[in-house]
Design a protein around this motif. Structure first.
Motif, PDB file in Angstrom:
ATOM      1  N   ARG A  95      23.260 -22.064  -1.291  1.00 14.89           N
ATOM      2  CA  ARG A  95      22.801 -23.363  -1.766  1.00 14.89           C
ATOM      3  C   ARG A  95      23.951 -24.360  -1.744  1.00 14.89           C
ATOM      4  NH1 ARG A  95      20.028 -23.843  -7.518  1.00 14.89           N
ATOM      5  NH2 ARG A  95      22.194 -23.455  -8.054  1.00 14.89           N
TER       6      ARG A  95
ATOM      7  N   ARG B 287      24.166 -27.777   0.356  1.00  7.92           N
ATOM      8  CA  ARG B 287      24.354 -29.067  -0.310  1.00  7.92           C
ATOM      9  C   ARG B 287      25.557 -29.818   0.227  1.00  7.92           C
ATOM     10  NH1 ARG B 287      22.664 -28.387  -6.648  1.00  7.92           N
ATOM     11  NH2 ARG B 287      20.467 -28.102  -6.198  1.00  7.92           N
ATOM     12  N   CYS B 288      26.433 -29.103   0.904  1.00  7.10           N
ATOM     13  CA  CYS B 288      27.608 -29.754   1.466  1.00  7.10           C
ATOM     14  C   CYS B 288      27.338 -30.358   2.836  1.00  7.10           C
ATOM     15  CB  CYS B 288      28.765 -28.762   1.578  1.00  7.10           C
ATOM     16  SG  CYS B 288      29.467 -28.403  -0.008  1.00  7.10           S
ATOM     17  N   LEU B 289      26.113 -30.189   3.345  1.00  6.46           N
ATOM     18  CA  LEU B 289      25.782 -30.749   4.652  1.00  6.46           C
ATOM     19  C   LEU B 289      25.943 -32.268   4.620  1.00  6.46           C
ATOM     20  CD1 LEU B 289      22.519 -28.863   5.649  1.00  6.46           C
ATOM     21  CD2 LEU B 289      24.778 -28.605   6.655  1.00  6.46           C
TER      22      LEU B 289
ATOM     23  N   PHE C 199      21.321 -33.540   5.807  1.00  8.51           N
ATOM     24  CA  PHE C 199      20.695 -33.062   4.578  1.00  8.51           C
ATOM     25  C   PHE C 199      19.338 -33.713   4.380  1.00  8.51           C
ATOM     26  CE2 PHE C 199      19.996 -32.926  -0.020  1.00  8.51           C
ATOM     27  CZ  PHE C 199      20.252 -31.591  -0.262  1.00  8.51           C
TER      28      PHE C 199
ATOM     29  N   PRO D 273      16.043 -27.255   0.360  1.00  7.33           N
ATOM     30  CA  PRO D 273      17.248 -26.453   0.600  1.00  7.33           C
ATOM     31  C   PRO D 273      17.311 -25.203  -0.292  1.00  7.33           C
ATOM     32  CG  PRO D 273      17.807 -28.761   0.479  1.00  7.33           C
ATOM     33  CD  PRO D 273      16.355 -28.666   0.134  1.00  7.33           C
TER      34      PRO D 273
END
Lengths: 828, 249
Positions: A277, A281-283, A288, A297
């Motif tokens: 996760r 979330r760092c995409l 994102f 996600p």
């Protein structure tokens, strides 16, 4: 169907299936074909229900089909073996075998255990193809073998045996549950030859290889003790933990941490989920945003967790608890994907159903019962306490502090519930109560929460960069040392481990019923009534079992099956008792005192031993007494004067000192009256002239001849206990002006040829002779020449290796004999 | 049983569905989370203003021209968009469902709610007549927290049904602001002012846009979006929301 199967369809189906298995345990009809017919009929009924769209018929048909399925599956897995199965194709003895390793070798300090799928066996010069799994013990610690290797070996094969006493661990069934019906031993690795590799799963090979690499990485970075603990916690190698640490974990009630369980799988699953996760979330923003339009996600992270979790389950080995946890998490993930409110009972039933279809015999296994009872009660507790919140959608979302409060409350609830639910079963099986288990778990589990993910991450990281992995692992050392010192501190508290007499099955059921009621005390009046009445019932039942009403006029002597060795339990009229010797192995490798003698005494609901008698300080009589003295309250210890100075004996003496148990030295001529009408006369050894024991072979013999010999007389029935005396002592006894004649003779020295001389037997004139001997592979006793002497005099022979524990019960005039054969009491 | 129903049968065996609203049993043939009875009982808007879409609950007792132009919205505030339509009233079960959808991560409710919107789409309002379907964006920070944009999920299903292209990430939020739901009417307008920006105005040139959002309260959010879109060159902007509050006073 909607209404019948209803809210929890799988619970309904599980109950039907369980009923089938239980039915299978109680009877086993001789005809398989008839069963097929019944099963086919049941399935047809289910199918008819489907076609007719009659919900009642379908539900009934399904239930009956599962009932029949459970029954069949149980019967098949316990009774059916193919004609070419190894257990049907050999007689105990030495054979050349060929087979394939089904798992990596299990390493012990001085031996290695291999699990082998046998392919061929050589008998009388020709090879025969066979199937089946065997367990081979190699008495050598260094073996260059790994999973999937094919080997040819010269092994001594045999059918595993149980100690034939009430209360003894059912080792044979334990092995059978793993599909092993034949065991073997190999004396040295020169008898093993590696052959061309056979077929193997490359996935499994890779995973075992990974486990090996992670394990050696941990050993490299840590001191040995810490590495062992980490390997047990993260990789499921519970044999890696050193025994002192393991002992402390058991004492404080944390033993479950050392065997990988659902807890560990849960941690690791959550860790993977959180990692994925976080990565998602760092995409970058645009990516994102696009992703969220496609799938949430969180859901994607859950899906990604699935292979990682299955990989981890394979890595730590698929035990009941891990498989249960994995199935539950997978079902949970599925429910997450479809945004359903999950019903945890249904999910629990699903995993039980899968495990029992896979291995129907696991129903009787300790780990299955512990795992499912504990999780059931956790689910139940949550259902009771968190129901209101979960059913009504929260309109106001909880704040951070409030969320922490809910989490903390849940954590405490889970820990207490799990401890409460597991305790009776632990006492039942391990005869031990950890007074601190709730506290220990509350403190230790958060540490494990850190240790496991960190350890696993460090291990996986080390595959990429050794330095980084090492750094992370060094950080983890802080937590491991914290855990070790916590356990160490708790273990020395006296109430940490209490020995209490185990409850019986009725009491277990009463306790769990009570626990069900207790959680609902505030919700329902019936629960209050139930809780109070069940508590009374349980209390009375337990009190009664502690103060048994027995026939007080009988003298009962039980000769236990302790393999090679000796141990007899005497229960006197009036309720007092005496234990003569405690069995024991020469190397103390298996604790007979704990698992055989104590287990027997507990099963007889004995709490206190009035007298413990040591006939002579040899390991096969002495070693088991150490655990017995530790586990029970002992009134007095009797022994003959001895100058023995073996470590084992000195340890025993130190233990007696520590527990402040008085020791009485007895010898020929001493006379006791342990109960009304019972006389105990000591005949050997003579108290005068203690011999010189400096010379080794002579020492052995002399010690045997200085065994305590006594005659126990109850009116007209008498018993002669002879320890390990040999010819010399027999001659001495014959010269004494005493009455040797007895109804029952405990044959001297496990039936060796140098004992039981004809003049001695003629003087004793027993009706029954009792031999305490191990199965033939263990020792050189008994001798056929010696048996011939008994036959000549027409004395009936009973052997613990063939008849199990033998009990002679007498009112002083008549006696009755009972044997413990194949797990059942046979009275004749 | 068709293949889909077959899968859903087994799924229901594993995870028996309970209606999110009435906790009743769900059909074994559909992977829904709300039972058909509850779907039928969700509060619909039957009569509304043709322009701003304001619901007229007083006209529910059938007489005269039901839907008409209410006439008073123009004086109050400038709305920018040409027409607005909402399907349900933001109250009762629908409100509960939307909150479950938005705040309790029941993201699969999105397509089901969109399906309900399509089923009750007003006859004179055809989403297929637009060049683009455009969901009201969330700020990226809020999106990362919530993990999905409820308007996007609704818009996606609607766009697929009417076979119109979806336009995402062209319109975006500049500031990470307080959620509109916690504010009063006047504050909402101030809060939202200047909140939206367009990344590629040329894509909007002379296009007709259908804006989609979950709840219409004062119209401040969609109004601001419409303003920004029109300034970027869009020809016509109309609004479709899942639900609308009744008469904000």
């Amino acid at each position: 169907m909607k209404n019948i199967i209803g809210k929890r369809p799988l619970v309904f189906l599980l109950i039907a299936y369980l009923a089938g298995i239980v039915l299978g345990q109680f009877f086993s009809p001789p005809l398989f074909p008839s069963l097929y017919v019944i099963l086919a009929l049941l399935i047809l009924m289910g199918a008819a229900g489907c076609l007719l769209k009659r919900p009642y018929v379908l539900a009934l048909g399904l239930a009956l089909a599962l009932l029949g399925g459970g029954f069949m599956n149980y019967e098949f897995s316990t009774r059916y073996l193919p004609a070419n199965h190894i257990s049907r194709n050999f007689k105990p003895g030495k054979y050349l075998i060929e087979g394939r390793l089904t798992s990596p070798p299990t390493l012990f300090p001085a031996k290695t255990v291999l699990y082998v799928d046998v392919e061929r066996i050589e008998a009388g010069g020709n090879w025969r193809g066979v199937t089946g799994k065997i367990r081979l013990t190699v008495y050598q610690s260094k073996l260059e073998l790994k999973y999937g290797d094919r080997i040819r070996a010269l092994a001594k094969l045999r059918i595993p045996t149980n100690y034939g006493n009430p209360g003894s661990f059912d080792y044979r069934a334990y092995l059978a549950r793993q599909g092993i019906r034949v065991t073997g031993s190999i004396s040295s690795n020169i008898h093993i030859k590696k052959l061309a590799p056979g077929k193997r799963s490359s996935l499994l090979a890779g995973i075992y290889d990974l486990r090996l690499r992670l394990g050696s990485f941990m050993e490299l970075c840590y001191p040995h003790a810490q590495a062992g603990l980490l390997r047990a916690l993260v990789l499921g190698e519970r044999l890696a933990v050193n025994s002192a640490i393991k002992g402390e974990f058991i004492v404080v009630g944390l033993a479950h941490l050392l065997a990988i369980s659902g807890l560990h799988v849960g941690f690791v699953g959550f860790m993977f989920f959180a990692c994925f996760r976080f990565i998602l979330r760092c995409l970058p923003d645009a990516l994102f945003e696009r992703l969220t339009g496609w799938v949430r996600p969180g859901k994607l992270a859950a899906v990604l967790t699935v292979p990682a979790l299955i990989g981890y389950t394979l890595l730590v080995g698929s035990r009941t608890a891990t498989v249960r946890a994995t199935i539950m998490i997978l079902a949970y993930i599925l429910s997450l994907l479809v945004d359903r409110e999950r019903d945890l009972y249904n999910i629990l039933a699903l995993s039980a159903l899968i495990i029992l279809i896979w291995k129907p015999t696991s129903l009787t296994a300790i780990d299955f019962q512990l795992s499912f009872v504990t999780v059931f009660f956790i689910v139940y507790a949550f259902d009771v306490f968190y129901k209101r919140e979960s059913k009504q959608p929260l309109l106001a979302l909880p704040g951070r502090l409030e969320r922490f409060g809910i989490w903390l409350g849940g954590y405490i609830l889970v820990t207490i519930t799990a401890s409460l639910a597991a305790t009776p079963l632990t006492i039942f099986y391990f005869k031990r109560l950890s007074g601190l288990s709730i506290l220990a778990n509350l403190l230790a589990i958060p540490l494990v929460w850190v240790i496991i993910p960190l350890g696993l991450c460090a291990g996986l990281l080390s595959l990429v960069s050794f330095g980084l992995g090492e750094l992370l692992l060094k950080l983890n050392l802080i937590f491991i040392n914290l855990l070790l010192s916590l356990v160490h501190k708790l273990a020395v508290i006296p109430m940490a481990s209490l020995r209490i007499p185990p409850p019986n099955v009725t009491q277990l059921i009463i306790f769990y019923g009570w626990l069900l009621c207790v959680f609902k005390l505030r919700r329902s009046r019936w629960a209050r009534i139930g809780a109070v009445s069940l508590m009374l019932a349980g209390g009375i039942s337990y009190w009664l079992s502690l103060h048994p009403v027995t026939n007080t006029d009988l003298l009962r002597v039980t000769f236990l099956d302790v393999g090679h060795g000796e141990s007899s339990f005497i229960s006197f009229p009036g309720g007092k008792n005496m234990l003569v010797d405690g069995g024991g192995t020469y190397d103390d490798g298996f604790d007979i005192g704990e698992w055989v003698v104590s287990a027997y005494l507990w099963s007889q609901e004995v709490r206190r031993l009035d007298w413990v008698v040591l006939s002579h300080p040899h390991p096969d009589h002495l070693n088991g007494l150490k655990s017995v003295v530790r586990n029970f309250e002992v009134g007095e210890v009797w022994e003959a004067p001895t100058s023995c100075s073996s470590t084992s004996y000195l340890k025993f003496k130190a233990l007696l000192d520590r527990k402040k148990i008085p020791v009485k030295l007895v010898g020929a001529g001493d006379n006791f009256y342990p109960a009304n009408g019972v006389e105990l006369l000591v005949l050997n050894p003579p108290l005068a002239n203690e011999p010189d024991l400096s010379d080794k072979p002579a020492k052995q013999k002399t010690e045997n001849n200085r065994s305590l010999v006594f005659r126990l007389k109850y009116n007209q029935i008498s018993f002669l206990f002879t320890g390990d005396i040999e010819l010399e002592a027999e001659r001495y006894l014959l010269k004494q002006p005493v009455l040797l004649a007895s109804t029952v003779l405990k044959s001297p020295h496990h039936g060796s040829a140098t004992s039981s001389s004809l003049p001695f037997l003629k003087a004793v004139k027993p009706q029954l002779a009792l031999f305490s001997i191990g199965s033939s592979h263990q020792a050189w006793h008994p001798s056929p020449r010696m048996f011939a002497r008994y036959d000549k005099l027409g004395i009936r022979i009973l052997r613990t290796d063939q008849h199990g524990a033998v009990t002679v019960e007498t009112d002083g005039y008549y006696y009755q004999l009972s044997k413990w054969e194949n797990g059942q009491l046979v009275t004749r | 049983m068709s293949g889909f129903a077959y899968i859903s049968f087994w799924l229901n065996l594993l995870i028996p569905g309970r209606c999110l609203l009435c906790d009743g049993q769900l059909s074994y043939q559909k992977p829904h989370q709300v039972c058909s009875k509850c779907w039928a009982q969700l509060p619909l808007i039957r009569y509304y203003c043709f322009d701003c879409g304001r619901p007229f609950s007083s006209f529910n007792n059938q007489s005269g021209p039901a839907s008409h132009n209410c006439g008073n919205h123009k004086a109050e505030i400038k709305l920018y968009f040409r027409r607005a339509r909402s399907i349900g009233l933001y109250q009762g079960d629908l409100k509960k469902l939307i909150r479950l959808f938005k705040y309790h991560k029941k993201s699969s409710l999105g397509s089901q709610l969109a399906g309900w919107m399509i089923q009750h789409m007003p006859k004179e309002f055809n989403p297929a007549n637009f060049d683009y379907i455009l969901p009201v964006p969330l700020h990226i920070k809020r999106l990362r927290k919530r993990e999905f944009n409820q308007s996007l999920l609704l818009a996606k299903s609607i766009a697929r049904y009417y076979q119109r292209p979806l336009m995402i990430s062209n319109l975006y939020r500049r500031h990470y602001q307080q959620a509109q739901a916690q504010l009063k009417q006047r504050q909402r307008r101030l809060n939202i002012k200047g909140a939206f920006l367009v990344r590629q105005p040329d894509k909007l040139h002379r296009k007709s846009i259908l804006l989609i959002d979950d709840v219409y309260t004062t119209g401040a959010t969609v109004g601001e979006c419409a303003k920004v879109l029109l300034r970027a060159g869009a020809e016509r902007v109309e609004v479709l929301t899942l639900a609308r509050t009744e008469e904000p006073v």
